[in-house]
Scaffold this motif. Structure first.
Motif, PDB file in Angstrom:
ATOM      1  N   VAL A   1      11.062   3.108  -0.192  1.00 27.55           N
ATOM      2  CA  VAL A   1      11.199   2.026   0.608  1.00 27.55           C
ATOM      3  C   VAL A   1      10.869   0.710   0.109  1.00 27.55           C
ATOM      4  CG1 VAL A   1      10.504   1.661   3.360  1.00 27.55           C
ATOM      5  CG2 VAL A   1      10.610   3.828   2.406  1.00 27.55           C
ATOM      6  N   THR A   2      11.869  -0.091   0.064  1.00 24.59           N
ATOM      7  CA  THR A   2      11.438  -1.550  -0.387  1.00 24.59           C
ATOM      8  C   THR A   2      11.385  -2.686   0.772  1.00 24.59           C
ATOM      9  OG1 THR A   2      13.964  -1.762  -0.431  1.00 24.59           O
ATOM     10  CG2 THR A   2      13.007  -0.880  -2.434  1.00 24.59           C
ATOM     11  N   GLY A   3      10.190  -2.456   1.163  1.00 23.75           N
ATOM     12  CA  GLY A   3       9.461  -3.812   1.796  1.00 23.75           C
ATOM     13  C   GLY A   3      10.311  -3.857   3.107  1.00 23.75           C
ATOM     14  N   ILE A   4       9.784  -3.482   4.322  1.00 19.14           N
ATOM     15  CA  ILE A   4      10.071  -3.422   5.459  1.00 19.14           C
ATOM     16  C   ILE A   4       9.170  -4.349   6.380  1.00 19.14           C
ATOM     17  CG2 ILE A   4      11.589  -1.399   5.579  1.00 19.14           C
ATOM     18  CD1 ILE A   4       9.320  -0.110   7.117  1.00 19.14           C
ATOM     19  N   THR A   5       9.939  -4.964   7.297  1.00 21.59           N
ATOM     20  CA  THR A   5       9.040  -6.085   8.143  1.00 21.59           C
ATOM     21  C   THR A   5       8.433  -5.427   9.388  1.00 21.59           C
ATOM     22  OG1 THR A   5      10.352  -7.963   7.398  1.00 21.59           O
ATOM     23  CG2 THR A   5       9.065  -8.327   9.123  1.00 21.59           C
ATOM     24  N   VAL A   6       7.381  -5.453   9.522  1.00 21.15           N
ATOM     25  CA  VAL A   6       6.814  -4.746  10.862  1.00 21.15           C
ATOM     26  C   VAL A   6       6.101  -5.876  11.550  1.00 21.15           C
ATOM     27  CG1 VAL A   6       4.783  -3.020  11.379  1.00 21.15           C
ATOM     28  CG2 VAL A   6       6.087  -2.816   9.188  1.00 21.15           C
ATOM     29  N   ASN A   7       6.447  -6.104  12.845  1.00 23.33           N
ATOM     30  CA  ASN A   7       6.007  -7.035  13.538  1.00 23.33           C
ATOM     31  C   ASN A   7       4.844  -6.380  14.551  1.00 23.33           C
ATOM     32  OD1 ASN A   7       7.575  -9.300  13.187  1.00 23.33           O
ATOM     33  ND2 ASN A   7       9.161  -8.032  13.957  1.00 23.33           N
ATOM     34  N   LYS A   8       3.550  -6.496  14.209  1.00 21.07           N
ATOM     35  CA  LYS A   8       2.410  -5.858  14.889  1.00 21.07           C
ATOM     36  C   LYS A   8       2.307  -6.611  15.958  1.00 21.07           C
ATOM     37  CE  LYS A   8      -0.614  -3.794  12.503  1.00 21.07           C
ATOM     38  NZ  LYS A   8      -2.059  -3.577  11.686  1.00 21.07           N
ATOM     39  N   LYS A   9       1.848  -5.888  17.168  1.00 23.10           N
ATOM     40  CA  LYS A   9       1.537  -6.811  18.492  1.00 23.10           C
ATOM     41  C   LYS A   9       0.136  -7.389  18.129  1.00 23.10           C
ATOM     42  CE  LYS A   9       0.964  -5.992  23.413  1.00 23.10           C
ATOM     43  NZ  LYS A   9       1.105  -4.963  24.557  1.00 23.10           N
TER      44      LYS A   9
ATOM     45  N   GLU B   1      -0.584  -9.493  16.152  1.00 19.97           N
ATOM     46  CA  GLU B   1      -1.085  -9.685  14.576  1.00 19.97           C
ATOM     47  C   GLU B   1       0.191 -10.470  14.187  1.00 19.97           C
ATOM     48  OE1 GLU B   1      -2.905  -7.027  12.002  1.00 19.97           O
ATOM     49  OE2 GLU B   1      -4.457  -6.781  13.401  1.00 19.97           O
ATOM     50  N   ASN B   2      -0.075 -10.918  12.947  1.00 23.47           N
ATOM     51  CA  ASN B   2       1.006 -11.603  12.034  1.00 23.47           C
ATOM     52  C   ASN B   2       1.908 -10.566  11.581  1.00 23.47           C
ATOM     53  OD1 ASN B   2       0.142 -14.257  12.554  1.00 23.47           O
ATOM     54  ND2 ASN B   2      -1.362 -13.736  11.180  1.00 23.47           N
ATOM     55  N   PRO B   3       3.272 -10.910  11.446  1.00 19.59           N
ATOM     56  CA  PRO B   3       4.089  -9.948  10.902  1.00 19.59           C
ATOM     57  C   PRO B   3       3.849  -9.776   9.360  1.00 19.59           C
ATOM     58  CG  PRO B   3       5.215 -12.024  11.288  1.00 19.59           C
ATOM     59  CD  PRO B   3       3.881 -12.086  12.169  1.00 19.59           C
ATOM     60  N   ILE B   4       4.089  -8.718   8.913  1.00 19.57           N
ATOM     61  CA  ILE B   4       3.827  -8.225   7.632  1.00 19.57           C
ATOM     62  C   ILE B   4       5.011  -7.350   6.738  1.00 19.57           C
ATOM     63  CG2 ILE B   4       1.331  -7.828   7.732  1.00 19.57           C
ATOM     64  CD1 ILE B   4       1.768  -4.958   7.732  1.00 19.57           C
ATOM     65  N   ILE B   5       4.973  -7.351   5.545  1.00 19.52           N
ATOM     66  CA  ILE B   5       6.126  -6.621   4.802  1.00 19.52           C
ATOM     67  C   ILE B   5       5.349  -5.499   3.883  1.00 19.52           C
ATOM     68  CG2 ILE B   5       7.774  -6.997   3.023  1.00 19.52           C
ATOM     69  CD1 ILE B   5       8.123  -9.752   3.749  1.00 19.52           C
ATOM     70  N   ILE B   6       6.031  -4.396   4.216  1.00 25.12           N
ATOM     71  CA  ILE B   6       5.223  -3.362   3.598  1.00 25.12           C
ATOM     72  C   ILE B   6       6.301  -2.470   3.103  1.00 25.12           C
ATOM     73  CG2 ILE B   6       5.393  -1.827   5.815  1.00 25.12           C
ATOM     74  CD1 ILE B   6       2.403  -0.602   4.765  1.00 25.12           C
ATOM     75  N   GLY B   7       5.823  -1.897   1.763  1.00 20.63           N
ATOM     76  CA  GLY B   7       6.747  -0.878   1.032  1.00 20.63           C
ATOM     77  C   GLY B   7       6.038   0.161   0.544  1.00 20.63           C
ATOM     78  N   CYS B   8       6.842   1.226   0.443  1.00 17.79           N
ATOM     79  CA  CYS B   8       6.142   2.415  -0.341  1.00 17.79           C
ATOM     80  C   CYS B   8       6.974   3.239  -1.315  1.00 17.79           C
ATOM     81  CB  CYS B   8       5.304   3.275   0.400  1.00 17.79           C
ATOM     82  SG  CYS B   8       6.690   4.338   1.592  1.00 17.79           S
ATOM     83  N   ASP B   9       6.359   4.125  -2.227  1.00 16.05           N
ATOM     84  CA  ASP B   9       7.197   5.262  -2.928  1.00 16.05           C
ATOM     85  C   ASP B   9       6.625   6.685  -2.610  1.00 16.05           C
ATOM     86  OD1 ASP B   9       8.718   3.206  -4.377  1.00 16.05           O
ATOM     87  OD2 ASP B   9       7.432   3.471  -6.102  1.00 16.05           O
ATOM     88  N   ILE B  10       7.372   7.308  -2.352  1.00 13.21           N
ATOM     89  CA  ILE B  10       7.233   8.607  -1.880  1.00 13.21           C
ATOM     90  C   ILE B  10       7.738   9.600  -2.761  1.00 13.21           C
ATOM     91  CG2 ILE B  10       7.370  10.430  -0.250  1.00 13.21           C
ATOM     92  CD1 ILE B  10       8.180   8.047   1.924  1.00 13.21           C
ATOM     93  N   PHE B  11       7.013  10.412  -3.528  1.00  6.20           N
ATOM     94  CA  PHE B  11       7.179  11.650  -4.595  1.00  6.20           C
ATOM     95  C   PHE B  11       7.167  12.972  -3.670  1.00  6.20           C
ATOM     96  CE2 PHE B  11       5.023   7.968  -6.495  1.00  6.20           C
ATOM     97  CZ  PHE B  11       5.990   7.689  -7.386  1.00  6.20           C
ATOM     98  N   CYS B  12       8.325  13.645  -3.528  1.00  8.27           N
ATOM     99  CA  CYS B  12       8.324  14.917  -2.735  1.00  8.27           C
ATOM    100  C   CYS B  12       9.306  15.763  -3.403  1.00  8.27           C
ATOM    101  CB  CYS B  12       9.059  14.561  -1.449  1.00  8.27           C
ATOM    102  SG  CYS B  12      10.428  13.816  -1.297  1.00  8.27           S
TER     103      CYS B  12
END
Length: 297
Positions: free
Chosen positions: A123-131, A133-144
């Motif tokens: 998941v290459t960086g999605i924007t999350v608008n937290k109520k 709080e300031n919006p952040i960009i977060i991404g992750c790698d999942i090994f399954c």
């Protein structure tokens, strides 16, 4: 979504048995056919025997060609770290997971091999608008990896899209539940790495269960403020760091001023009234707080 309990194929026969049986049957029928052909050309063979020989030629031809083809038509090789689902008349029969050469009856339906090795979902960086709080960009790698081939085959039409979509949903929901920077022992995205990773794995595992997949590991790869507020947040962090750095300086300056006034008065070097003390304190504070280096006159 119906849960399917995966089970092994009830009777998995080695393909070598049917292959060897087909070879022996073919050779036997070929020998018998050759013998009948020799008898057909013999002079002492009657017409009725010739008709019988023709019938047996047809029988041996069918047995020598048709039966071996039927025996070996479903033979297949299963590679290491692969699996295969089998069905009969629409009903799930079982799953092959052990590598080898198998004899599969031609009336069974076999699905294409599935890969059981570890897969990476990114998941290459999605924007999350937290109520609040300031919006952040977060991404992750999942090994399954796949643990239930039957569910992955029958319940999910497009597996890659499903895993990618569920990963984004789980990551967004996860980010909404935590602060970027917590206070004291509060769990936060930046300050509680082990707890955060553990919670993220549980969040994604719950989503992947319906696809027959299990999460081996999940890691955060991107965590930053949105570009529109990144500069402002950097200034805020710099100001906070400056305040924290100036704290010890302030305490030290107060001690220095107190000690200076005490020694001057004790040794009768000078006496000060309140206005003079205020002027002296102001001068010392300016000198101690100055960010410029000391110049020699």
């Amino acid at each position: 979504m119906k849960h399917i309990d995966e089970k092994p194929v009830p009777f998995a026969i080695s393909g070598w048995y049917t292959t060897i049986a087909a070879i022996f049957l073919f050779l036997f029928c070929a020998c018998e056919t050759y013998g009948l052909y020799q008898d057909y050309d013999a002079l002492n063979v009657t017409e009725s025997e010739k008709h019988f020989n023709w019938i047996m030629l047809i029988v041996y031809t069918v047995l020598g060609i048709g039966v071996p083809l039927a025996l070996t038509a479903g033979n297949t090789t299963l590679q290491t770290n692969k699996s295969m689902v089998l069905t009969f008349m629409g009903k799930y029969v079982g799953t092959l997971k052990s590598p080898g050469y198998y004899a599969i009856p031609f009336w069974w339906r076999t699905y294409s091999e599935r890969d059981l090795s570890i897969k990476t979902i990114r998941v290459t960086g999605i924007t999350v608008n937290k109520k609040g709080e300031n919006p952040i960009i977060i991404g992750c790698d999942i090994f399954c990896y796949e643990v239930n081939t039957a569910i992955a085959t029958f319940n999910i039409q497009n597996l890659d899209d499903y895993l990618q979509s569920k990963a984004e949903v789980a990551l967004r929901s996860f980010a909404m539940q935590h602060l970027v920077d917590g206070k004291n022992d509060e769990v936060s995205l930046r300050g509680s790495a082990e707890k955060i990773i553990e919670e993220l794995q549980k969040e994604i595992s719950a989503e992947y269960k319906n696809a027959g997949y299990k999460v081996d590991k999940a890691t955060l790869t991107t965590l930053s403020f949105a570009p529109e507020i990144a500069g402002m947040m950097l200034q805020r962090q710099q100001a906070k760091a400056m305040v924290e750095a100036r704290g010890p300086i302030a305490k030290g300056a107060i001690l220095i001023i107190q000690e200076t006034l005490r020694q001057l008065e004790e040794k009768n070097v000078a006496t000060f009234n309140d206005e003079q003390k205020q002027a002296l304190v102001a001068g010392l504070l300016i000198s101690l707080y100055s960010s410029h280096s000391v110049h020699r006159f």
